[in-house]
Design a protein around this motif. Structure first.
Motif, mmCIF file in Angstrom:
data_model
loop_
_atom_site.group_PDB
_atom_site.id
_atom_site.type_symbol
_atom_site.label_atom_id
_atom_site.label_comp_id
_atom_site.label_asym_id
_atom_site.label_seq_id
_atom_site.Cartn_x
_atom_site.Cartn_y
_atom_site.Cartn_z
ATOM 1 N N GLY A 37 108.072 60.951 27.793
ATOM 2 C CA GLY A 37 107.390 60.272 27.685
ATOM 3 C C GLY A 37 106.150 59.605 26.992
ATOM 4 N N GLU B 198 112.201 53.132 30.689
ATOM 5 C CA GLU B 198 112.419 52.811 32.004
ATOM 6 C C GLU B 198 114.656 51.994 32.010
ATOM 7 O OE1 GLU B 198 111.463 51.410 35.159
ATOM 8 O OE2 GLU B 198 109.313 52.660 34.206
ATOM 9 N N THR C 294 101.210 56.486 28.893
ATOM 10 C CA THR C 294 101.704 56.312 30.213
ATOM 11 C C THR C 294 102.945 56.808 30.528
ATOM 12 O OG1 THR C 294 99.453 53.974 29.206
ATOM 13 C CG2 THR C 294 101.825 53.962 30.932
ATOM 14 N N ARG D 96 103.307 59.651 32.423
ATOM 15 C CA ARG D 96 103.113 59.908 33.861
ATOM 16 C C ARG D 96 104.279 59.620 34.313
ATOM 17 N NH1 ARG D 96 97.761 59.103 31.802
ATOM 18 N NH2 ARG D 96 98.069 56.441 31.491
ATOM 19 N N LYS D 97 104.596 57.868 33.756
ATOM 20 C CA LYS D 97 106.009 58.248 34.569
ATOM 21 C C LYS D 97 107.452 58.961 34.348
ATOM 22 C CE LYS D 97 106.247 53.833 33.919
ATOM 23 N NZ LYS D 97 106.853 52.280 32.718
ATOM 24 N N LYS E 252 106.309 61.765 37.424
ATOM 25 C CA LYS E 252 106.846 61.019 38.531
ATOM 26 C C LYS E 252 108.019 60.713 38.701
ATOM 27 C CE LYS E 252 102.023 58.767 39.292
ATOM 28 N NZ LYS E 252 100.951 57.691 39.116
#
Length: 126
Positions: free
Chosen positions: A11, A33, A83, A86-87, A90
């Motif tokens: 990340g 992504e 950020t 975290r993505k 998860k």
């Protein structure tokens, strides 16, 4: 929810280089992504981090920075890198829980960094 500190670096741009105060932002614009949607890339990064396959330059850097990121609770990560971390965390927890457990075992087998890392990234211990 457990936090895999390994994934923090995925990340954190999948490839950063240590500097004095923060990790480089050179790779902050990597499309995380797109990486997470590509099972082959996810598998390749996982194998690289587990020493089960070859690494790209980004993967090698990720492996190099991971211990420092864990030890410092991502203190050198920029907000954008946090950020992304975290993505990625998860994602691994929900989509690849077995890989998540393996990575945790490899990079934080005693769980020494878990609480501080979670607090730094999520604002609380999960």
């Amino acid at each position: 929810m457990q936090v895999l500190t390994l994934v923090v670096l995925v990340g954190c741009a999948a490839t950063a280089v240590l500097s004095a105060d923060t990790y480089t932002t050179q790779f902050d614009n990597i499309d995380l992504e797109a990486i997470l949607k590509n099972e082959k890339l996810v598998d390749n990064y996982t194998k690289c981090l587990m020493d089960e396959g070859p690494c790209t330059n980004e993967g090698r850097t990720l492996k190099k920075l991971l211990p420092d990121a864990l030890k410092t609770a991502c203190a050198k990560c920029t907000e954008k890198q946090k950020t992304g971390a975290r993505k990625a965390i998860k994602f691994y927890q929900t989509q690849h829980p077995e890989d998540f457990k393996k990575l945790q075992q490899k990079y934080d087998p005693e769980g020494k960094f878990k609480a501080e890392f979670e607090k730094a990234l999520f604002g609380q211990t999960l």
